[in-house]
Design an enzyme around this catalytic site. Structure first.
Site, mmCIF file in Angstrom:
data_model
loop_
_atom_site.group_PDB
_atom_site.id
_atom_site.type_symbol
_atom_site.label_atom_id
_atom_site.label_comp_id
_atom_site.label_asym_id
_atom_site.label_seq_id
_atom_site.Cartn_x
_atom_site.Cartn_y
_atom_site.Cartn_z
ATOM 1 N N LYS A 92 0.894 -1.132 -0.265
ATOM 2 C CA LYS A 92 -0.119 -0.019 0.088
ATOM 3 C C LYS A 92 0.957 1.123 -0.084
ATOM 4 O O LYS A 92 2.044 1.115 0.317
ATOM 5 C CB LYS A 92 -0.890 -0.004 1.196
ATOM 6 C CG LYS A 92 -1.927 0.951 0.904
ATOM 7 C CD LYS A 92 -3.044 0.055 0.501
ATOM 8 C CE LYS A 92 -4.522 0.657 0.471
ATOM 9 N NZ LYS A 92 -5.381 -0.025 -0.035
HETATM 10 N N1 GLU Z 1 -7.323 -0.182 -3.831
HETATM 11 C C1 GLU Z 1 -8.028 -1.340 -3.878
HETATM 12 C C2 GLU Z 1 -8.202 -2.156 -2.772
HETATM 13 O O1 GLU Z 1 -7.766 -1.536 -1.720
HETATM 14 C C3 GLU Z 1 -7.402 -2.125 -5.192
HETATM 15 C C4 GLU Z 1 -5.941 -2.476 -5.006
HETATM 16 C C5 GLU Z 1 -5.394 -3.113 -6.571
HETATM 17 O O2 GLU Z 1 -6.088 -3.152 -7.395
HETATM 18 O O3 GLU Z 1 -4.045 -3.320 -6.139
HETATM 19 O O4 GLU Z 1 -8.348 -3.470 -2.544
#
Ligand code: GLU
Length: 402
Positions: A92
């Site tokens: 993240k």
């Molecule tokens: N932001 C989205 C989540 O929290 C998608 C993350 C992604 O596709 O890498 O799952």
């Protein structure tokens, strides 16, 4: 994570490895504002665990973002990718900033400078970002372009949630909402409850909540109340969700929607319904809300919308909670399909994407539901156990270097 590791029978060493992120990078992001002044923002990129594959997870821009929040969200991504069994680890990132108070040019300069700062971590086989809170396909396009310029070559698989024009996938934008609806259907089925005519309450009407309201209505549900940051609206007969979307797009507030009555957003949780879907930010359902929540089923479209204290109260009250790492995994699953296509240089048929997305979520739901029954535990605990087992299996198969 510790309780799941214990239930999964994971050894103490592996459990300890999962307690901490593998890598936390904090960067300064100096940006020239339109006024000519330089402002220095703080950004992060965290890899929680990469035993199952490259770090995968979104990038968020938020004024209250902290290092510990990014790390917690990265750990959730390790669990999320494992629960749907796609070949990624968890990551993240984000920048502490208020994108609402920035011009488009400032936002682009911030994105590009942040990308440069974390560039050594990124790559199709290392770390693949995607959109998250307050970021979108335009931000992903700037990120992609910056990486390509730095490396002097085209690397479309370095990011997902891209615009179609640079190798994105049409179904990506609505994939989180599609996955949530899939889980709603599966949960109603498993609980032997009728979906058609059942009432849903929704918090959030943005990237996920907007399409979700429409999909729930299309599935035959009555969306009886919706809240966003600006207010809430209620109609016990069911709101016209497409009309509400048009109203909001035209600049109208929830409370002024003619197809319902204005509702105090704090009363949203007490609206009688069979389903509640928090689709906004973390911590929306705290202990006080959990005590008075009217519906007996919560499906977490947002990341971390139910606090740990609220979770205990809901469990005691017999409220079923479909956890975020399962309920909103449609987004990252679509990201996996986009990444695979970008690596292949060959777009898949849309019908194939939709079928595979549905099957992936259905399989994950069935696995988690069965585990919850066999453990006599909540769906959240069961999902964590399934995920931790898979991550631990990868760590054990690899062994420890050196
Ligand atoms: N932001 C989205 C989540 O929290 C998608 C993350 C992604 O596709 O890498 O799952």
């Amino acid at each position: 994570m510790a309780a799941a590791a214990a239930s999964a029978g994971v050894g103490a060493g592996v459990a300890a490895m999962l307690q901490v992120p593998e890598r936390v990078v904090e960067v300064a992001v100096p940006v020239r504002r339109d006024s000519g002044e330089i402002e220095v923002f703080t950004g992060w990129r965290v890899h929680h665990n990469v035993a199952r594959g490259p770090a995968k997870g979104g990038i968020r821009f938020h004024p209250a973002l902290t290092a510990s929040e990014v790390s917690a969200l990265a750990a959730d991504m390790s669990l999320k990718t494992a629960v749907v069994d796609i070949p990624f680890g968890g990551g993240k990132g984000g920048v502490r900033c208020d994108p609402g108070a920035m011009s488009l040019g400032e936002l682009e300069r911030l994105t590009r400078r942040y990308t440069v700062a974390i560039a050594s971590l990124l790559g199709p086989d290392q770390d693949v970002p995607a959109p998250d809170v307050n970021t979108d396909e335009r931000v992903m396009a700037w990120l992609l372009d910056t990486v390509d310029v730095l490396h002097g070559r085209s690397m479309p698989a370095v990011v997902t949630g891209k615009p179609l024009a640079v190798g994105g996938m049409r179904l990506h934008a609505g994939a989180t909402a599609s996955g949530v609806v899939r889980c709603v259907r599966a949960a109603f089925g498993a609980l032997h409850r009728d979906l058609v005519g059942a009432r849903a309450v929704l918090q959030g009407f943005g990237k996920v909540g907007g399409p979700l309201a429409f999909l729930l209505q299309s599935a035959g549900m009555r969306v009886v109340a919706v809240a966003d940051v600006g207010g809430a609206v209620w109609n016990p007969g069911g709101l016209d969700t497409a009309g509400l979307a048009d109203h909001v797009t035209a600049g109208g507030s929830m409370g002024s929607f003619p197809g319902g009555s204005a509702l105090d957003p704090t009363e949203l949780w007490e609206v009688e319904a069979e389903l509640t879907v928090p689709a906004a930010l973390e911590g929306a359902i705290d202990a006080a809300v959990a005590e008075r929540l009217a519906s007996a089923l919560v499906v977490e479209a947002a990341n971390g919308p139910v606090t740990p204290a609220a979770d205990e109260i809901l469990a005691r009250r017999g409220t079923i909670v479909v956890p975020d790492i399962l309920a909103n995994a449609g987004g990252v699953t679509a990201s996996y399909f986009e990444w695979a296509q970008s690596r292949q240089g060959y777009p898949w048929d849309e019908a194939l994407v939709a079928t595979r997305l549905g099957r992936t979520i259905d399989d994950a739901f069935s696995t988690v539901w069965a585990r919850s029954q066999s453990l006599g535990a909540t769906l959240r605990h069961a999902a964590n156990v399934v995920a931790v087992e898979r991550i631990a299996a990868a760590i054990e198969a690899r062994g420890l270097f050196p």
